[in-house]
Design a protein around this motif. Structure first.
Motif, short mmCIF file in Angstrom:
data_model
loop_
_atom_site.label_atom_id
_atom_site.label_comp_id
_atom_site.label_asym_id
_atom_site.label_seq_id
_atom_site.Cartn_x
_atom_site.Cartn_y
_atom_site.Cartn_z
N ILE A 1 -67.16 -4.26 9.21
CA ILE A 1 -68.07 -3.19 9.60
C ILE A 1 -69.47 -3.75 9.85
CG2 ILE A 1 -69.21 -1.08 8.80
CD1 ILE A 1 -66.64 -0.37 7.34
N LYS A 2 -69.90 -4.66 8.97
CA LYS A 2 -71.22 -5.28 9.15
C LYS A 2 -71.29 -6.05 10.48
CE LYS A 2 -72.97 -5.86 4.44
NZ LYS A 2 -74.33 -5.37 4.78
N ILE A 3 -70.22 -6.76 10.79
CA ILE A 3 -70.19 -7.52 12.05
C ILE A 3 -70.25 -6.58 13.25
CG2 ILE A 3 -68.74 -8.99 13.52
CD1 ILE A 3 -67.74 -10.32 10.95
N LEU A 4 -69.49 -5.48 13.16
CA LEU A 4 -69.50 -4.51 14.26
C LEU A 4 -70.86 -3.87 14.43
CD1 LEU A 4 -66.03 -2.77 13.70
CD2 LEU A 4 -66.64 -4.44 15.48
N LEU A 5 -71.53 -3.54 13.30
CA LEU A 5 -72.87 -2.98 13.38
C LEU A 5 -73.86 -4.00 13.94
CD1 LEU A 5 -73.07 -1.04 9.97
CD2 LEU A 5 -72.83 -0.07 12.27
N PHE A 6 -73.67 -5.25 13.55
CA PHE A 6 -74.54 -6.33 14.05
C PHE A 6 -74.39 -6.46 15.57
CE2 PHE A 6 -75.22 -10.76 15.20
CZ PHE A 6 -76.47 -11.01 14.63
N ILE A 7 -73.15 -6.41 16.03
CA ILE A 7 -72.90 -6.53 17.46
C ILE A 7 -73.45 -5.33 18.21
CG2 ILE A 7 -71.08 -6.61 19.22
CD1 ILE A 7 -69.40 -8.21 17.24
N TYR A 8 -73.23 -4.14 17.63
CA TYR A 8 -73.70 -2.92 18.28
C TYR A 8 -75.22 -2.92 18.44
CZ TYR A 8 -74.72 2.01 19.06
OH TYR A 8 -75.18 3.19 19.57
N ALA A 9 -75.92 -3.40 17.41
CA ALA A 9 -77.39 -3.44 17.46
C ALA A 9 -77.92 -4.63 18.25
CB ALA A 9 -77.95 -3.48 16.03
N ARG A 10 -77.04 -5.57 18.64
CA ARG A 10 -77.41 -6.77 19.39
C ARG A 10 -78.51 -7.55 18.67
NH1 ARG A 10 -77.39 -4.54 25.68
NH2 ARG A 10 -75.50 -3.31 25.47
N ASN A 11 -78.30 -7.76 17.41
CA ASN A 11 -79.24 -8.56 16.63
C ASN A 11 -78.97 -10.05 16.86
OD1 ASN A 11 -80.59 -6.40 15.39
ND2 ASN A 11 -78.90 -6.16 13.93
N PHE A 12 -80.00 -10.87 16.61
CA PHE A 12 -79.89 -12.31 16.82
C PHE A 12 -80.08 -13.04 15.50
CE2 PHE A 12 -80.92 -10.59 20.92
CZ PHE A 12 -80.12 -11.33 21.78
N LEU A 13 -79.47 -14.19 15.42
CA LEU A 13 -79.48 -14.97 14.18
C LEU A 13 -80.72 -15.85 14.08
CD1 LEU A 13 -75.71 -15.98 14.28
CD2 LEU A 13 -76.74 -14.13 12.95
N TYR A 14 -81.87 -15.23 14.31
CA TYR A 14 -83.09 -16.03 14.30
C TYR A 14 -83.47 -16.52 12.90
CZ TYR A 14 -84.31 -15.57 19.20
OH TYR A 14 -84.31 -15.68 20.56
N LYS A 15 -83.13 -15.77 11.89
CA LYS A 15 -83.41 -16.21 10.52
C LYS A 15 -82.67 -17.51 10.23
CE LYS A 15 -83.43 -14.61 5.73
NZ LYS A 15 -83.12 -13.50 4.80
N LEU A 16 -81.40 -17.55 10.64
CA LEU A 16 -80.61 -18.77 10.48
C LEU A 16 -81.21 -19.91 11.31
CD1 LEU A 16 -77.99 -20.19 9.50
CD2 LEU A 16 -76.86 -19.25 11.53
N PHE A 17 -81.67 -19.57 12.48
CA PHE A 17 -82.25 -20.58 13.39
C PHE A 17 -83.51 -21.21 12.79
CE2 PHE A 17 -85.27 -21.28 16.99
CZ PHE A 17 -84.69 -22.45 17.49
N PHE A 18 -84.44 -20.39 12.32
CA PHE A 18 -85.69 -20.91 11.77
C PHE A 18 -85.46 -21.67 10.46
CE2 PHE A 18 -87.70 -17.43 14.37
CZ PHE A 18 -88.36 -18.29 15.24
N ASN A 19 -84.52 -21.22 9.65
CA ASN A 19 -84.21 -21.96 8.41
C ASN A 19 -83.70 -23.36 8.73
OD1 ASN A 19 -84.97 -19.88 6.72
ND2 ASN A 19 -82.90 -19.02 6.56
N LYS A 20 -82.87 -23.45 9.78
CA LYS A 20 -82.33 -24.75 10.16
C LYS A 20 -83.44 -25.64 10.71
CE LYS A 20 -78.88 -27.59 10.68
NZ LYS A 20 -78.14 -28.11 9.52
N LEU A 21 -84.36 -25.09 11.47
CA LEU A 21 -85.50 -25.87 11.98
C LEU A 21 -86.35 -26.42 10.84
CD1 LEU A 21 -86.76 -23.77 15.05
CD2 LEU A 21 -85.62 -26.01 15.10
N ARG A 22 -86.63 -25.57 9.83
CA ARG A 22 -87.44 -26.03 8.70
C ARG A 22 -86.73 -27.12 7.92
NH1 ARG A 22 -88.09 -20.30 8.33
NH2 ARG A 22 -90.17 -19.66 9.03
N LYS A 23 -85.41 -27.01 7.83
CA LYS A 23 -84.65 -28.02 7.10
C LYS A 23 -84.68 -29.36 7.82
CE LYS A 23 -80.11 -28.81 5.04
NZ LYS A 23 -78.73 -28.28 4.84
N ASN A 24 -84.64 -29.33 9.13
CA ASN A 24 -84.62 -30.57 9.91
C ASN A 24 -86.02 -31.13 10.17
OD1 ASN A 24 -81.84 -30.43 10.06
ND2 ASN A 24 -81.83 -29.41 12.06
N ASN A 25 -87.03 -30.28 9.97
CA ASN A 25 -88.41 -30.72 10.20
C ASN A 25 -89.24 -30.41 8.95
OD1 ASN A 25 -88.53 -31.27 13.40
ND2 ASN A 25 -87.28 -29.45 13.00
#
Length: 643
Positions: A558-582
């Motif tokens: 259900i969470k995945i379906l709601l996520f898809i319906y709202a067209r949210n982006f995984l920017y939190k995951l993206f920025f966390n990975k950037l901070r880890k690598n830099n």
């Protein structure tokens, strides 16, 4: 989308308080309901005022509440009393709520009330309301720990709902494992419960007990006989006193007096039948008995002389029973049969003369009995729930007023039969019931209480119902609709009477029956077997694990379906990975500062991602296509997990 303050503790608490009151309404008497209603309004009023000695005053009221509920509960320490007491104290606790901390104890008390009601009450409405109270209370307690106003949106409602549903496994454990031991300590002799049949029959006795819609029992059978109407016997009245009251002789007294005057002959082997009965609590020891049937695997005492049933314990819980075919032929000796012809010396001479004249002109005892029935049928007798109060004057009823209800006709018929030397006795119980054609069962209510007569003819007790001899047009008023639908008969007629309510009522009654019948079978014995057998079964643990895994999987889906319906982006995951690598990137940097701090190669690589992030952040109306949505999120996941 409008917003609502879900941190409004007073509103939440009031909603829970109202549901707590409603959950006990069907299970308490009118007097207790009135007392609860007074407490309910008092709690609301007192909560709106602050004065110095509020808690002292509430403590005094709490002591008074304990005593008042004790009196209203027939001065009996029972589980119902303690559940009612919890509700009474919840009202008073609500009236004391001033600060946020006071809500915690109130919330936990409401949860305890709901769980207790859910464990012991199995009808549909109380079970549903108990479940609602638990959900609302858990949401209420959860909201107490929130620090910001939550908007009424799909995500927040889903969060509350999932959190509240997490309590369901705990409820299930409590329901299946919680002890169901009975508690019923009566300290004083008190008023009689109005359900059932009185201990003696006078002219007018049934007027005090027949005006009630309260359920007594539900009967279901798949064996239909249109020529039979169901008569469930409760008590037999076999002795007429000097004051013309019909009395019920105790079984042990009859055994002592007529020990060798009866015997059971050729009892038929007990057979299972497709029939069941749900007994509602009536706070007494009697059980309704259908002729030639008994209850399977139940500790009931059978009165062989009068063919009635009693139990050793007061009936305090709804319970479902299976019926078995159990026919027993009892042979009565002359000494016992003579007992059923006894009358006091002060019987009306006019009644004696009528009996003497008509019996001498009759061809047989049956012909004489038909003369009595014909008298009721043709000589302007009326059926009424409000006859003139005349005391136990059977002569006045038979020759003058000619208006009464079942015990008038049954008592007079029995006296006239005994005056002719014919053994007769009054049988009381429940007649007819209301048929639910959807669920194919009969509901017997207190207004179905009835009295009829058994006459000993041809070595057998034969049922006579003199009330049914009254013509339909002479029925002035009646609580039992069965009296208005049958032609004159000494026994019975059509069996397929349908309950005269709307289809909605029939469906609700059927749903409540299915729900009640399903949960009633889980009693103390079932609980013991469950603990012994189920809790030691490894397959059950596998089933529980599979159930929990399925629930978790559904939640994430259900969470995945709601996520898809709202067209949210995984920017939190993206920025966390950037901070880890830099290592030079800080948590407090803006997205522009992060972009400028990246290497040139990374800036070119993630330029589109940063532009999209900025557009989404500052343009609330911006919508991206599903194709780009999947492409960008896939790029983020690839970078975060597969670099």
């Amino acid at each position: 989308m409008p917003s609502i303050n879900l941190l409004n503790y007073n509103f939440n608490a009031l909603a829970i308080l109202l549901c707590s009151y409603l959950v006990l309404i069907p299970d308490v008497e009118i007097s207790t309901n009135v007392f609860f209603l007074i407490l309910f309004f008092f709690a609301i009023i007192q909560k709106s005022f602050n004065y110095k000695y509020k808690k002292v005053f509430s403590s005094i009221l709490a002591i008074a509440t304990i005593y008042i509920l004790f009196v209203l509960n027939d001065q009996t320490l029972s589980k119902e009393y303690f559940i009612n007491l919890i509700l009474g104290l919840i009202f008073l606790k609500y009236s004391e709520i001033e600060k946020k901390e006071s809500h915690y104890f109130f919330g936990f008390s409401c949860v305890f009330l709901a769980v207790s009601s859910l464990v012991y009450g199995q009808d549909l409405i109380s079970s549903f309301l108990s479940f609602i109270i638990i959900l609302l209370s858990i949401i209420h307690l959860y909201s107490l720990n929130q620090t910001k106003i939550l908007k009424l949106n799909l995500n927040n409602l889903f969060r509350y709902f999932i959190f509240a549903l997490s309590i369901i496994p705990i409820i299930a454990i409590i329901y299946f494992v919680f002890p169901r031991a009975e508690l019923n300590i009566k300290l004083f002799e008190t008023k009689k419960n109005q359900l059932g049949i009185p201990d003696k029959i006078s002219l007018g006795s049934f007027q005090n007990i027949s005006d009630s819609e309260e359920n007594v029992f539900i009967f279901k059978t798949n064996i239909h006989d249109n020529d039979q109407k169901y008569y469930f016997r409760v008590k037999v009245f076999d002795k007429l006193s000097i004051s013309k009251d019909w009395l019920n002789s105790e079984y042990k007294i009859l055994l002592a007096q007529f020990k060798n005057s009866f015997k059971v002959s050729n009892p038929i082997e007990k057979q299972d039948v497709d029939a069941s009965l749900i007994m509602f609590p009536h706070e007494k020891k009697w059980f309704p008995k259908l002729d030639n049937y008994n209850f399977k695997n139940s500790n009931l005492n059978l009165n062989l002389i009068n063919n009635t049933l009693t139990t050793n314990k007061i009936v305090t819980n709804k319970k479902s029973y299976k019926l078995i075919y159990d026919k027993r032929d009892v042979i009565y000796q002359k000494k016992l049969l003579d007992f059923y012809t006894l009358l006091p010396n002060n019987i009306s001479p006019k009644l004696k003369q009528w009996a003497k004249t008509n019996f001498e002109n009759a061809n047989s005892p049956k012909d004489y009995l038909d003369k009595i029935l014909n008298e009721f049928k043709t000589n302007n007798f009326f059926y009424s729930l409000t006859p003139v109060n005349q005391g136990n004057d059977y002569e006045n009823f038979f020759f003058n007023t000619k208006t009464g209800y079942c015990e008038y006709y049954a008592g007079t018929f029995t006296i006239l039969a005994r005056l002719a030397g014919i053994p007769a006795r009054i049988v009381t119980g429940y007649y007819g019931g209301s048929y639910n054609n959807l669920g194919d069962f009969y509901t017997f209510k207190q207004h179905d209480a009835h009295s009829w007569v058994e006459i000993f003819i041809d070595n057998n007790w034969v049922l006579y119902d003199p009330t049914l001899s009254v013509p339909n047009e002479n029925i002035l008023n009646s609580n039992n609709s069965n009296f208005e639908s049958f032609e004159t008969s000494t026994v019975t007629s059509n069996n397929e009477q349908k309950i005269d309510i709307s289809r909605v009522g029939i469906y609700f009654e059927y749903i409540n029956y299915v729900w009640t019948n399903s949960f009633l079978r889980y009693d103390e014995r079932s609980r013991t077997n469950f603990i012994k057998e189920k809790l030691s079964n490894t397959d059950m643990y596998k089933s529980i694990f599979f159930f929990l895994f399925s629930i978790i999987a559904i939640i994430y889906l259900i969470k995945i379906l709601l996520f898809i319906y709202a067209r949210n982006f995984l920017y939190k995951l993206f920025f966390n990975k950037l901070r880890k690598n830099n290592k030079n990137l800080s948590n407090y940097m803006t997205h522009q500062e992060i972009y400028k701090s990246l290497k040139n190669i990374d800036q070119r690589r993630f330029e589109d991602l940063f532009k999209l992030y900025e557009q989404i952040k500052f343009d609330k109306k911006y919508k991206i296509s599903f194709k780009n949505f999947y492409s960008i999120n896939f790029q983020i996941i690839k970078y975060a997990y597969f670099k």
